[in-house]
Design a protein around this motif. Structure first.
Motif, PDB file in Angstrom:
ATOM      1  N   UNK A  15       0.895  -1.237   0.052  1.00  0.00           N
ATOM      2  CA  UNK A  15       0.091  -0.081   0.011  1.00  0.00           C
ATOM      3  C   UNK A  15       0.908   1.124  -0.063  1.00  0.00           C
ATOM      4  N   UNK A  16       0.804   2.002  -1.164  1.00  0.00           N
ATOM      5  CA  UNK A  16       1.671   3.251  -1.292  1.00  0.00           C
ATOM      6  C   UNK A  16       1.154   4.473  -1.159  1.00  0.00           C
ATOM      7  N   UNK A  17       1.589   5.323  -0.248  1.00  0.00           N
ATOM      8  CA  UNK A  17       1.147   6.556  -0.015  1.00  0.00           C
ATOM      9  C   UNK A  17       2.276   7.772  -0.116  1.00  0.00           C
ATOM     10  N   UNK A  18       2.027   8.574  -0.720  1.00  0.00           N
ATOM     11  CA  UNK A  18       2.811   9.835  -0.862  1.00  0.00           C
ATOM     12  C   UNK A  18       3.285  10.091  -2.416  1.00  0.00           C
ATOM     13  N   UNK A  19       4.492  10.256  -2.616  1.00  0.00           N
ATOM     14  CA  UNK A  19       5.320  10.393  -3.993  1.00  0.00           C
ATOM     15  C   UNK A  19       6.386   9.467  -4.156  1.00  0.00           C
ATOM     16  N   UNK A  52       4.130  10.426  -9.564  1.00  0.00           N
ATOM     17  CA  UNK A  52       5.231   9.422  -9.847  1.00  0.00           C
ATOM     18  C   UNK A  52       5.954  10.270 -10.900  1.00  0.00           C
ATOM     19  N   UNK A  53       7.058  10.116 -10.674  1.00  0.00           N
ATOM     20  CA  UNK A  53       8.297  10.759 -11.785  1.00  0.00           C
ATOM     21  C   UNK A  53       8.645   9.723 -12.844  1.00  0.00           C
ATOM     22  N   UNK A  54       9.571  10.378 -13.598  1.00  0.00           N
ATOM     23  CA  UNK A  54      10.168   9.271 -14.554  1.00  0.00           C
ATOM     24  C   UNK A  54      11.100   8.200 -13.630  1.00  0.00           C
ATOM     25  N   UNK A  55      11.759   8.702 -12.615  1.00  0.00           N
ATOM     26  CA  UNK A  55      12.433   7.898 -11.601  1.00  0.00           C
ATOM     27  C   UNK A  55      11.424   6.672 -11.064  1.00  0.00           C
ATOM     28  N   UNK A  56      10.189   7.033 -10.681  1.00  0.00           N
ATOM     29  CA  UNK A  56       9.306   6.227 -10.320  1.00  0.00           C
ATOM     30  C   UNK A  56       8.877   5.068 -11.425  1.00  0.00           C
ATOM     31  N   UNK A  57       8.769   5.628 -12.458  1.00  0.00           N
ATOM     32  CA  UNK A  57       8.473   4.725 -13.758  1.00  0.00           C
ATOM     33  C   UNK A  57       9.598   3.801 -13.740  1.00  0.00           C
ATOM     34  N   UNK A  58      10.715   4.124 -13.782  1.00  0.00           N
ATOM     35  CA  UNK A  58      11.882   3.378 -13.888  1.00  0.00           C
ATOM     36  C   UNK A  58      11.854   1.936 -12.521  1.00  0.00           C
ATOM     37  N   UNK A  59      11.444   2.471 -11.550  1.00  0.00           N
ATOM     38  CA  UNK A  59      11.252   1.488 -10.312  1.00  0.00           C
ATOM     39  C   UNK A  59      10.166   0.401 -10.675  1.00  0.00           C
TER      40      UNK A  59
END
Length: 99
Positions: A15-19, A52-59
Motif C-alpha cells: 500500500x503506497x502513500x505519498x510520492x 510518480x516521476x520518471x524515476x518512479x516509472x523506472x522502479x
C-alpha cells in the motif's frame, strides 16, 4: 513515501502513500526488488500515491522485469487518475496489469 506490506503467502500487496520520485526511487527500488524475490506476484495498491516521476516509472519497470523473469506478475490497483494518465502516456498500461 510510506509503504505498508500485506503478506498473502505467495502474493504480497504494498500500500503506497505519498510520492514516488527521484529522492526516494533508489530506496523504493531496492525494497521492491527484494520483495520480488520473496513473492511470486506483487500488487501495488496506489490509492494513496499522489505523484510518480520518471524515476518512479523506472522502479516499476525494474520490478516488473524481476517478477516477470521469476514467472510472476506485477499488478497495479486503485491507480489515481493522474498516475494512470502518466502510465498511459508512457505505454506502461500496455505491459503492466492495471486494475
Amino acid at each position: 513515501m510510506d509503504i505498508k506490506l500485506i503478506d498473502r503467502g505467495e502474493n504480497g500487496e504494498l500500500i503506497l502513500t505519498g510520492r514516488l520520485e527521484t529522492k526516494n526511487a533508489d530506496e523504493v527500488c531496492e525494497l521492491f526488488l527484494k520483495l520480488a524475490d520473496r513473492f511470486k506476484d506483487l500488487t501495488l495498491n496506489m490509492q494513496g500515491l499522489k505523484y510518480i516521476s520518471s524515476a518512479g516509472l523506472r522502479v516499476l519497470k525494474k520490478t516488473y522485469m524481476k517478477l516477470h523473469s521469476n514467472g510472476g506478475e506485477l499488478i497495479l490497483k486503485n491507480v489515481p487518475p493522474y498516475v494512470k494518465e502518466v502510465l498511459e502516456m508512457t505505454g506502461f498500461t500496455e505491459i503492466l496489469n492495471v486494475k
